[in-house]
Enzyme design. Structure first.
Site, PDB file in Angstrom:
ATOM      1  N   CYS A  58       0.819  -1.290  -0.010  1.00  0.00           N
ATOM      2  CA  CYS A  58      -0.116   0.021  -0.071  1.00  0.00           C
ATOM      3  C   CYS A  58       0.917   1.103  -0.036  1.00  0.00           C
ATOM      4  CB  CYS A  58      -0.851   0.127   1.231  1.00  0.00           C
ATOM      5  SG  CYS A  58      -0.079  -0.110   2.820  1.00  0.00           S
ATOM      6  N   CYS A  83       3.331   1.547   2.926  1.00  0.00           N
ATOM      7  CA  CYS A  83       4.497   1.117   2.717  1.00  0.00           C
ATOM      8  C   CYS A  83       5.601   2.002   2.027  1.00  0.00           C
ATOM      9  CB  CYS A  83       4.301  -0.253   1.861  1.00  0.00           C
ATOM     10  SG  CYS A  83       3.116  -1.542   2.951  1.00  0.00           S
ATOM     11  N   ASP A  88      68.192  -0.516  16.134  1.00  0.00           N
ATOM     12  CA  ASP A  88      68.070  -1.650  17.029  1.00  0.00           C
ATOM     13  C   ASP A  88      68.688  -2.768  16.415  1.00  0.00           C
ATOM     14  OD1 ASP A  88      66.638  -3.061  19.178  1.00  0.00           O
ATOM     15  OD2 ASP A  88      65.660  -4.041  17.644  1.00  0.00           O
ATOM     16  N   ASP A  99      61.659  -2.784  15.519  1.00  0.00           N
ATOM     17  CA  ASP A  99      60.803  -3.905  15.184  1.00  0.00           C
ATOM     18  C   ASP A  99      59.887  -4.338  16.210  1.00  0.00           C
ATOM     19  OD1 ASP A  99      62.933  -5.161  16.316  1.00  0.00           O
ATOM     20  OD2 ASP A  99      62.041  -7.171  15.274  1.00  0.00           O
ATOM     21  N   ASP A 141      60.807  -1.401  21.230  1.00  0.00           N
ATOM     22  CA  ASP A 141      61.310  -0.128  20.557  1.00  0.00           C
ATOM     23  C   ASP A 141      60.431   1.117  20.602  1.00  0.00           C
ATOM     24  OD1 ASP A 141      63.757  -1.383  20.018  1.00  0.00           O
ATOM     25  OD2 ASP A 141      62.824  -2.470  18.231  1.00  0.00           O
TER      26      ASP A 141
END
Length: 803
Positions: free
Chosen positions: A84, A87, A496, A692, A696
């Site tokens: 309808c 909707c 490092d 890494d 670190d």
């Protein structure tokens, strides 16, 4: 799509320079409900953070009111299960409530919804889910060619610009020919008027529309300059065509400048076309990355049945079959088979990598000749390729520090140019004699035309865009423009040791056996197989060809090693102290070998029975093959290299001597690494920290430029401003060279952009006329203005081909 719930990306249209970006930013300042916002000129998008989704619609309205556009897509979709008119109203209201939907209307009679939405903020599948949530459904055509994507819209806009440019050039050319050579032609003025009118008001209408929107908000941009200059030239010419007697009565000729107005529009459209094409090339790195993923994948079900599905439907845990030559679709782990995989598009390393069972594979890499199956571990935006694309996009959208000064200049540029143009017009009227008005009008037009805020605005972002893109192609991910600009100033690099200089994986490099009995090797292998110590793993890897034997009474002895029983004999594996505590004899040959390996910074473990030492093994975390070359390259660039490690003095000294590193710090805790970075910074050093691990992360955060290795921890990569995908140290000097090239290009661009305006504007105003009689033609000014932007972008593109 937004990367989190309150982050939204609005694709922008018409934002061509930093000045435009500033105007949009100021407009967004006034929108209620936005937490933060910024305009990324390179990415042509506004990044908005807001907890109030409705404020996105307000932001779009604000941007449009300023005279700029937000790219949107309009689609008509069939709606299912409506019964309808109410909707239709319900479906319409739910669609309008979705963040990113600008407008929606649902027609019950035709059972169709027309939705205008912003791609990237919301997509059709999201709308489908929303409609399904209230008991209805949308029918979606899955033909990928018909999907409204941002790229297709931009391509459509480029095609329209190309068509406009060609038409403008075609219509302007006869106007110029008549204006320069055939002014005595009957109805010459009228013909020029007829040909130039569509150029001004049809092909150049966007300049006027945008200038009007700017004027309504008491602002001005490049469109204002173009609209004013061509509008004045056109209006003056129309007046002189209709009322030539006005000038004839004063004994003056009624000049027309239709050719100037038409050619200015044509040249500026041509400049925009060339600029768009060049800017498209600056983002080629992103396009290449996006093109690495296949559209479909082959899934293997539990019954070995194979089915091809779109990549979007791959789920975590799916088993994916990869055939020879195919691209890998998602991140995963190999479960069956083996093959060499080309990872150069992610790591920059040309040599294919062997992938066998339990090894990781990544989206976008290319399988070579073998075939294998892998389990999907990460899909969609979680894959490494997707994260790389996002990082590169964010970096290309970020601003370098030098851009802040340029932004300030761009903010006042257009008003200053308009004032200079008016001043030139007044000066010519006061001191130009009989032709003062005409010459003043030409000077005003020429000043407005020649001024180029775009060249200033494009100088830095285009170079950053190309630099970041080139870095990505080489396996260097740069998080922001600031670190790319700062890297050229680095004069101290801190490395490092473990995992950065070394492989981060201990292996057995030497062994010495008193007795070569193979059973003893099997016993050692079986004991270490039960140990959880990292060094035990190295021994297991070394002896993995040995057969496992059944041992009993295994005991791990913390800080010393392990012991176990085989048959009636007890065996020991560990350090010298373990053997001494159990009164086990150690031959002089073994002691001599142990001393020699200790001096070479190797870790020594002993294997013994209850009476005597049987063997000695040396374990080492090997130095990466490219470490020495990379350190030499850095030193050749005049950069001091330091090695930081938590290892003992003997190991640190041996490694640093081997690599030719003059400065090292041993036995450092994480906070001591950060303190050492601070110490160097206080001494006036610009410091790069390369690491890494989690240990670190504090030093990485403290450093001026921080670089993480991809094979390291996620925390290190989150903190770092750059990430080396391949973990090769040679990428560090390469990143510094890239920074130097990018900054040099930015300086060249800014120099030419400033010089062009500083020289061009006074000449356009007529400063040379009293000395040389030279006046710049507005048509030439239009060509110069168009070429200035193109030259800046083209200079940035040279970075792509630099080695």
């Amino acid at each position: 799509m937004p990367t989190n719930q309150n982050e939204f990306f609005l694709p922008l249209e018409g934002v061509e320079s930093e000045h435009c970006a500033l105007i949009v930013n100021k407009g967004l300042d006034k929108v209620q409900g936005l937490d933060t916002h910024k305009v990324e000129l390179n990415s042509r998008r506004a990044v908005i953070h807001s907890n109030n989704p409705q404020s996105i619609s307000e932001a779009v309205k604000a941007i449009k009111n300023l005279g700029y556009g937000v790219t949107s897509v309009k689609k008509t979709l069939p709606v299912l299960d409506m019964t309808c008119a109410s909707c239709a109203a319900i479906v319409e209201s739910i669609l309008k409530a979705q963040t990113g939907v600008l407008d929606a209307s649902v027609n019950f009679a035709t059972a169709k919804a027309t939705v205008e939405y912003i791609p990237g903020v919301v997509e059709i599948p999201d709308l489908k889910k929303a409609v399904q949530s209230i008991g209805y459904d949308l029918l979606i055509d899955n033909n990928p060619e018909e999907t409204g994507t941002l790229e297709s819209i931009q391509q459509k806009n480029f095609t329209q610009l190309k068509r406009k440019t060609y038409w403008a050039l075609a219509l302007a050319t006869p106007v110029v020919v008549i204006g320069m050579f055939f002014m005595d032609l009957p109805f010459a003025h009228e013909i020029m008027w007829a040909l130039s009118t569509p150029v001004i008001f049809w092909l150049g209408r966007d300049f006027y529309k945008n200038a009007w929107k700017q004027a309504r908000h008491r602002s001005a941009n490049m469109d204002t300059l173009v609209a004013l200059s061509t509008g004045v030239a056109y209006t003056f010419s129309v007046f002189n065509t209709l009322f030539p007697q006005f000038w004839h009565q004063k004994g003056l000729h009624a000049h027309v400048y239709f050719e100037a107005a038409a050619v200015i529009v044509a040249f500026i459209l041509l400049g925009k076309l060339l600029e768009e094409k060049a800017k498209g090339n600056t983002s080629s790195a992103i396009k290449k990355l996006m093109g690495l993923q296949p559209k479909t994948v082959t899934i293997v079900h539990y019954n070995k049945h194979q089915v091809q599905i779109p990549i979007e439907e791959v789920k975590i845990g799916d088993i994916v079959l990869v055939k020879p030559g195919e691209k890998i679709a998602v991140d995963g782990t190999v479960t069956e088979g083996s093959s060499y995989v080309n990872e150069s598009m992610l790591s920059g390393e040309p040599v294919p990598v062997l992938k066998k069972e339990n090894e990781k594979v990544f989206a976008g890499t290319i399988n070579q000749k073998g075939s294998f199956k892998f389990r999907a571990d990460k899909v969609g935006s979680d894959t490494m390729l997707a994260q790389i694309i996002k990082m590169v996009q964010d970096a290309q959208g970020s601003k370098a520090p030098v851009q802040k000064l340029v932004d300030k200049i761009a903010g006042i540029f257009v008003p200053v140019v308009i004032l200079i143009a008016i001043a030139a017009f007044i000066a010519w009227n006061l001191m130009g004699g009989d032709n003062g008005f005409t010459q003043g009008l030409l000077a005003l037009i020429t000043v407005l035309v020649i001024a180029c805020p775009c060249a200033l605005g494009l100088a830095t972002p285009t170079a950053i865009m190309v630099g970041v893109g080139k870095g990505a192609e080489k396996g260097i991910l740069i998080k922001d423009a600031e670190s790319l600009e700062l890297a050229k100033k680095v004069n101290a690099v801190l490395l490092d040791k473990t995992g950065t200089i070394t492989q981060g994986k201990p292996i057995v490099v030497n062994e010495f056996w008193i007795d070569q009995d193979n059973l003893l090797k099997q016993i050692l292998f079986s004991i270490e197989k039960q140990s959880e110590h990292p060094l035990a793993e190295a021994v297991v890897q070394h002896l993995d060809h040995q057969q496992f034997v059944l041992i009993s009474d295994f005991e791990s002895i913390t800080g010393k090693g392990a012991r176990a029983t085989y048959g009636q004999e007890t065996y020991y594996v560990g350090n010298k102290r373990l053997l001494e505590e159990n009164s086990i004899a150690i031959e002089s040959s073994i002691l001599k070998q142990a001393l020699q390996w200790h001096q070479q910074a190797k870790t020594v473990i002993l294997f013994a029975n209850s009476e005597k030492a049987l063997a000695i093994l040396a374990i080492e975390d090997q130095i990466k093959p490219t470490a020495k070359t990379a350190i030499k390259e850095l030193q050749d660039q005049g950069i001091e290299v330091f090695m930081l490690t938590g290892d003992n003095e003997v190991t640190a000294k041996a490694v640093s001597q081997n690599l030719g590193i003059d400065h090292y710090q041993s036995e450092l805790l994480p906070d001591q690494k950060a303190a050492f970075v601070k110490q160097l910074q206080k001494a006036g050093k610009v410091v790069t920290m390369v690491g890494d691990g989690i240990n670190d992360s504090t030093a990485l955060a403290q450093a001026d430029v921080s670089i993480a290795m991809r094979k390291g921890s996620d925390i290190a990569m989150d903190v770092a401003k750059m990430t080396i995908i391949s973990s090769e140290l040679t990428k560090i000097p390469e990143a510094i060279r890239l920074s130097k090239s990018t900054v040099a290009t930015i300086k060249q661009n800014l120099f030419w952009a400033f010089i062009y305006n500083l020289i061009g504007i006074p000449i356009a105003a007529g400063i040379l006329y009293p000395f040389t009689g030279f006046l710049l033609n507005p048509m030439l000014a239009g060509a110069a203005m168009a070429l200035s932007s193109v030259s800046v972008v083209s200079n940035s593109l040279r970075l792509k081909w630099k080695k």
